[in-house]
Design a protein around this motif. Structure first.
Motif, PDB file in Angstrom:
ATOM      1  N   LEU A  69       0.477  -1.253  -0.057  1.00  0.00           N
ATOM      2  CA  LEU A  69      -0.193  -0.108  -0.274  1.00  0.00           C
ATOM      3  C   LEU A  69       0.834   1.577   0.062  1.00  0.00           C
ATOM      4  CD1 LEU A  69      -2.593   1.258   0.086  1.00  0.00           C
ATOM      5  CD2 LEU A  69      -2.425   1.155   2.881  1.00  0.00           C
ATOM      6  N   ARG A  70       0.447   2.305  -0.858  1.00  0.00           N
ATOM      7  CA  ARG A  70       1.237   3.377  -1.114  1.00  0.00           C
ATOM      8  C   ARG A  70       0.238   5.026  -0.731  1.00  0.00           C
ATOM      9  NH1 ARG A  70       4.706   4.136  -6.133  1.00  0.00           N
ATOM     10  NH2 ARG A  70       4.961   6.240  -5.457  1.00  0.00           N
ATOM     11  N   LEU A  71      -0.998   4.482  -1.055  1.00  0.00           N
ATOM     12  CA  LEU A  71      -2.022   5.516  -1.017  1.00  0.00           C
ATOM     13  C   LEU A  71      -3.560   5.655  -0.668  1.00  0.00           C
ATOM     14  CD1 LEU A  71      -3.209   8.697  -1.826  1.00  0.00           C
ATOM     15  CD2 LEU A  71      -3.076   7.424  -4.350  1.00  0.00           C
ATOM     16  N   VAL A  72      -3.492   5.723   0.205  1.00  0.00           N
ATOM     17  CA  VAL A  72      -5.359   5.730   0.680  1.00  0.00           C
ATOM     18  C   VAL A  72      -6.203   6.870   0.603  1.00  0.00           C
ATOM     19  CG1 VAL A  72      -7.103   5.861   2.145  1.00  0.00           C
ATOM     20  CG2 VAL A  72      -5.025   4.066   2.730  1.00  0.00           C
ATOM     21  N   LEU A  73      -7.732   7.340  -0.203  1.00  0.00           N
ATOM     22  CA  LEU A  73      -7.792   7.971  -1.042  1.00  0.00           C
ATOM     23  C   LEU A  73      -8.979   7.345  -0.313  1.00  0.00           C
ATOM     24  CD1 LEU A  73      -6.878   8.427  -4.607  1.00  0.00           C
ATOM     25  CD2 LEU A  73      -7.341   9.627  -2.778  1.00  0.00           C
ATOM     26  N   HIS A  74     -10.355   8.542   0.428  1.00  0.00           N
ATOM     27  CA  HIS A  74     -11.440   8.394   1.028  1.00  0.00           C
ATOM     28  C   HIS A  74     -12.509   8.614   0.428  1.00  0.00           C
ATOM     29  CE1 HIS A  74     -14.821   8.542   3.928  1.00  0.00           C
ATOM     30  NE2 HIS A  74     -14.660   8.130   4.478  1.00  0.00           N
ATOM     31  N   GLN A  75     -13.490   7.735  -0.021  1.00  0.00           N
ATOM     32  CA  GLN A  75     -14.639   8.635  -1.429  1.00  0.00           C
ATOM     33  C   GLN A  75     -15.130   9.974  -0.593  1.00  0.00           C
ATOM     34  OE1 GLN A  75     -16.616   5.115  -2.010  1.00  0.00           O
ATOM     35  NE2 GLN A  75     -18.759   5.664  -0.295  1.00  0.00           N
ATOM     36  N   GLY A  76     -15.309  10.117   0.238  1.00  0.00           N
ATOM     37  CA  GLY A  76     -15.886  10.816   0.665  1.00  0.00           C
ATOM     38  C   GLY A  76     -15.011  12.495   1.903  1.00  0.00           C
ATOM     39  N   VAL A  77     -15.041  12.689   2.645  1.00  0.00           N
ATOM     40  CA  VAL A  77     -14.917  13.366   4.177  1.00  0.00           C
ATOM     41  C   VAL A  77     -14.763  13.264   5.558  1.00  0.00           C
ATOM     42  CG1 VAL A  77     -15.086  15.067   2.839  1.00  0.00           C
ATOM     43  CG2 VAL A  77     -16.541  15.173   4.697  1.00  0.00           C
TER      44      VAL A  77
END
Length: 323
Positions: A69-77
């Motif tokens: 894992l290098r990056l986590v993106l949250h689909q909201g806030v």
């Protein structure tokens, strides 16, 4: 070689197809949960360079299992209660949120909840489908939004969008927030800042738009509910534990409140039978306030645009500092 992206929420194939429809397939491969088992979850996490998270929590164990894992993106806030940020920080894995679409979607849902609770929409719809006619049943208790006082708890992106939509209802809008809002924004949104106590005492509708933190956990408890104007309506499209459900159930049983609209719950999914199910003046939705096709298309386009920025070495938008 395409980078592997795991969507860490079990959904149906139609939704996975929606994600793929905006995903650059020459650069990314979408991994999806099929049975949602712990074994499947660990296996897919181990493959992913990028994980997309939402309402389902990404735990410390999940982060540990995601060895690439290098990056986590949250689909909201709302990352505060859905991402193990300490574990990300320890491994220097970066995190960004995706506010695009959330504010508008949740604001629309909030207004819908106010109208639906006020008019007893869910109950009347259910009853009419059974052949029961309630034309006059609620004329002494139903409430309208027009001309009412609405209190917004939390005047961030979503709170401001709610205020913007209230202007057309000729409502008096008051708000409380830990951050001082610029006067020109207050004037544009026709909103006045007050204390939480004043807001609870004066509002016909109280709507919550704060993150879940130690400071906001059970912010609306028995004491707060007792402060609310008799007959007022509570709307929660924030996080379930911001409200003490036991205290709210007690207030509803005692008929102190005029109603409640709940999109979020202390435990999700909530127990069955739902303790709020028998109240005719409560409207319930399954934590999907921003969950329209339109919003999701906006979000996933931005998610993959942010992923492109990250993997190209450019500055991401809406990155969360984990230091």
């Amino acid at each position: 070689m395409r980078r592997k992206v795991l969507y860490l929420i079990k959904a149906n194939e139609d939704f996975y197809d929606l994600i793929r429809s905006v995903m650059p397939e020459d650069r990314y491969e979408l991994l999806t949960l099929q049975d949602g088992s712990a074994e499947e979850r660990r296996s897919l996490l181990a493959q992913a360079e990028l994980v997309i998270v939402g309402g389902a929590r990404m735990s410390g164990e999940d982060v540990d299992a995601a060895v690439n894992l290098r990056l986590v993106l949250h689909q909201g806030v709302g990352y505060h209660d859905t991402v193990a940020t300490k574990n990300l920080m320890e491994r220097q894995i970066r995190l960004a949120v995706t506010p695009q679409g959330t504010s508008e979607g949740v604001a629309e849902h909030t207004i819908m909840m106010m109208l639906a609770v006020g008019r007893r929409l869910a109950f009347c719809d259910s009853e009419l489908r059974k052949g029961n006619w309630h034309s006059n049943t609620f004329r002494s208790t139903a409430r309208q939004l027009f001309g009412s006082t609405v209190g917004i708890v939390g005047f961030g992106r979503i709170g401001k969008q709610v205020a913007k939509r209230l202007i057309g209802f000729n409502a008096k809008t008051i708000y409380t927030d830990i951050i001082e809002i610029e006067k020109d924004i207050e004037e544009e949104l026709q909103a006045s800042r007050v204390t939480l106590e004043v807001l609870l005492k004066e509002s016909d509708f109280v709507t919550l738009h704060v993150p879940l933190t130690d400071a906001t956990h059970h912010m609306i408890d028995k004491e707060a509910l007792d402060m609310m104007k008799p007959g007022a309506t509570l709307i929660n499209c924030a996080r379930g534990p911001v409200v003490s459900e036991l205290a709210l159930i007690d207030a509803m049983k005692n008929r102190r409140l005029g109603g409640a609209g709940l999109d979020v719950f202390e435990t999700e999914p909530p127990p069955n039978p739902n303790p709020f199910a028998d109240f005719e003046n409560v409207v319930l939705t399954p934590h999907h306030a921003p969950g329209t096709r339109d919003t999701m298309m906006i979000k996933f386009r931005e998610i993959f645009a942010n992923a492109d920025r990250f993997f190209s070495g450019d500055r991401m938008e809406n990155e969360i500092s984990l230091i």
